[in-house]
Design a protein around this motif. Structure first.
Motif, PDB file in Angstrom:
ATOM      1  N   SER A  88      34.076  45.836  33.556  1.00  0.00           N
ATOM      2  CA  SER A  88      34.964  46.747  32.834  1.00  0.00           C
ATOM      3  C   SER A  88      34.215  47.999  32.403  1.00  0.00           C
ATOM      4  N   ALA A  89      32.975  47.831  31.918  1.00  0.00           N
ATOM      5  CA  ALA A  89      32.167  48.978  31.487  1.00  0.00           C
ATOM      6  C   ALA A  89      31.807  49.891  32.663  1.00  0.00           C
ATOM      7  N   LEU A  90      31.640  49.289  33.860  1.00  0.00           N
ATOM      8  CA  LEU A  90      31.273  50.069  35.049  1.00  0.00           C
ATOM      9  C   LEU A  90      32.481  50.678  35.750  1.00  0.00           C
ATOM     10  N   GLY A  91      33.680  50.339  35.282  1.00  0.00           N
ATOM     11  CA  GLY A  91      34.892  50.876  35.908  1.00  0.00           C
ATOM     12  C   GLY A  91      35.252  50.223  37.222  1.00  0.00           C
ATOM     13  N   VAL A  92      34.841  48.972  37.424  1.00  0.00           N
ATOM     14  CA  VAL A  92      35.169  48.244  38.653  1.00  0.00           C
ATOM     15  C   VAL A  92      36.674  47.943  38.668  1.00  0.00           C
ATOM     16  N   PRO A  93      37.340  48.106  39.822  1.00  0.00           N
ATOM     17  CA  PRO A  93      38.770  47.756  39.896  1.00  0.00           C
ATOM     18  C   PRO A  93      38.993  46.284  39.548  1.00  0.00           C
ATOM     19  N   LEU A  94      40.092  45.988  38.871  1.00  0.00           N
ATOM     20  CA  LEU A  94      40.412  44.617  38.435  1.00  0.00           C
ATOM     21  C   LEU A  94      39.187  43.936  37.824  1.00  0.00           C
TER      22      LEU A  94
ATOM     23  N   PRO B 210      41.163  44.523  47.106  1.00  0.00           N
ATOM     24  CA  PRO B 210      41.566  45.266  45.910  1.00  0.00           C
ATOM     25  C   PRO B 210      40.775  46.546  45.687  1.00  0.00           C
ATOM     26  N   VAL B 211      39.470  46.501  45.982  1.00  0.00           N
ATOM     27  CA  VAL B 211      38.641  47.706  45.823  1.00  0.00           C
ATOM     28  C   VAL B 211      39.098  48.799  46.786  1.00  0.00           C
ATOM     29  N   MET B 212      39.362  48.424  48.046  1.00  0.00           N
ATOM     30  CA  MET B 212      39.841  49.393  49.029  1.00  0.00           C
ATOM     31  C   MET B 212      41.173  50.001  48.602  1.00  0.00           C
ATOM     32  N   VAL B 213      42.076  49.141  48.166  1.00  0.00           N
ATOM     33  CA  VAL B 213      43.422  49.593  47.810  1.00  0.00           C
ATOM     34  C   VAL B 213      43.399  50.523  46.595  1.00  0.00           C
ATOM     35  N   ILE B 214      42.670  50.109  45.560  1.00  0.00           N
ATOM     36  CA  ILE B 214      42.647  50.901  44.331  1.00  0.00           C
ATOM     37  C   ILE B 214      41.836  52.180  44.511  1.00  0.00           C
TER      38      ILE B 214
END
Length: 344
Positions: A16-22, A150-154
């Motif tokens: 969450s702190a690093l801004g990772v998707p989901l 999810p990373v690709m999509v977001i």
């Protein structure tokens, strides 16, 4: 279990702190998976993944208004076409896995079939395949899809414009408790029946029935969705076992290659389906992604996309594949024998 909770929570906080998707799904998942592979003994919460699926299923079902249900029904031809694509894609994946992992046709077929890991491992053992290879391949496939798609999509996809009808939804804690209790009861009720993924599908049906009829529409708090993601992430991460990963290194490498092929093939097929069906590309990609139905539905919800459409595609695929798996296996065996004869 306590160690898994601590590691999963730390993973979610860092993500969450690093801004990772989901972050509260991917963070706990990656942290627990990495810790398990290094040799730590982690155990997820009892029925944690199932409880998370109940929450997600209810949240999606509550979005299924009468208009949304009508739209979903018009996409039945696309759902059948998408299921056929997945069947063909996984057959090709099995043919690719055989030389890469040096496994027999039975093991390769059930290791790549887009169905439940436990079910496929059991059927593979009954048919003379290697259940350990099947379980490992499914774990890596699901992990790859959850970590990459999810990373690709977001990161690259366009967010949708769907919003929750919060003004019409009840924010009463009593109504929320009642809805969650009914959702859990529905999942338990249909569990003995041949429904695909009852923990997700049952609450979706219940939520759609209550919302579509106007009987009860409940707003699912964002904190509850985050808790569901946390439970699911920890459960997925704890599946990885160091002994199995290091005993079958060739299978691990082959599984990564085959998983990359599946994700790439789904991404390409999504362009075609988007052009023919009129669905947004991102929705099509999530609908065709190989496995991880709950995680793909969560991604669609976060992106304000048609999460109910994504769920419908996956439910159709799971139902068809699960009910025809032995017939498909017989067809695959004939194809594999003819290819082997032609090459010899």
């Amino acid at each position: 279990m306590v160690l898994a909770i601590v590691i999963g929570t730390m993973g979610g906080a860092v993500a969450s702190a690093l801004g990772v998707p989901l972050p509260w799904m991917l963070g706990p998942f990656l942290a627990c998976a990495a810790s398990s592979i290094t040799g730590l003994r982690l155990t997820g919460l009892p029925k944690g993944r199932e409880i998370g699926q109940v929450v997600v299923g209810l949240a999606i079902g509550m979005r299924m208004t009468t208009a949304a249900l009508a739209t979903t029904l018009t996409l039945l031809p696309a759902m059948f076409a998408g299921t056929l694509f997945v069947v063909v894609m996984t057959m090709l994946a099995a043919l690719l896995l055989m030389p890469l992992a040096r496994v027999d046709a039975r093991t390769a077929f059930f290791a790549t079939a887009a169905a439940g890991m436990a079910d496929m491992a059991t059927v593979a053992q009954q048919r003379g395949g290697d259940p350990d290879v099947v379980s490992l391949m499914h774990a890596i496939r699901v992990a790859s899809v959850v970590a990459v798609v999810p990373v690709m999509v977001i990161a690259f996809g366009e967010p949708g414009v769907l919003v929750e009808s919060a003004s019409q939804a009840s924010h009463s804690l009593a109504a929320l408790g009642l809805a969650l209790g009914l959702a859990l009861a529905t999942a338990l009720l249909i569990r003995p029946l041949p429904f695909p993924n009852p923990w997700l599908v049952g609450p979706i049906f219940l939520g759609a029935a209550m919302s579509g009829s106007g009987l009860l529409t409940v707003a699912i708090p964002e904190l509850l969705i985050i808790l569901a993601q946390w439970l699911i992430g920890i459960s997925l991460g704890c599946r990885f076992k160091r002994t199995l990963m290091f005993r079958l290194p060739r299978v691990v490498l082959a599984a990564l290659i085959v998983s990359a092929y599946m994700i790439g093939a789904s991404a390409v097929a999504a362009w075609i389906m988007a052009a023919l069906s009129g669905l947004p590309y991102v929705t099509s990609f999530l609908a065709l992604a190989p496995a991880a139905v709950t995680e793909m539905v969560i991604t669609a919800k976060v992106m304000n996309l048609d999460a109910e459409v994504v769920a419908a595609f996956h439910v159709m695929r799971i139902a068809v594949i699960a009910s025809t798996i032995l017939l498909t296996f017989s067809l695959f065996e004939r194809i594999e024998r003819r290819l082997r004869s032609a090459l010899c």
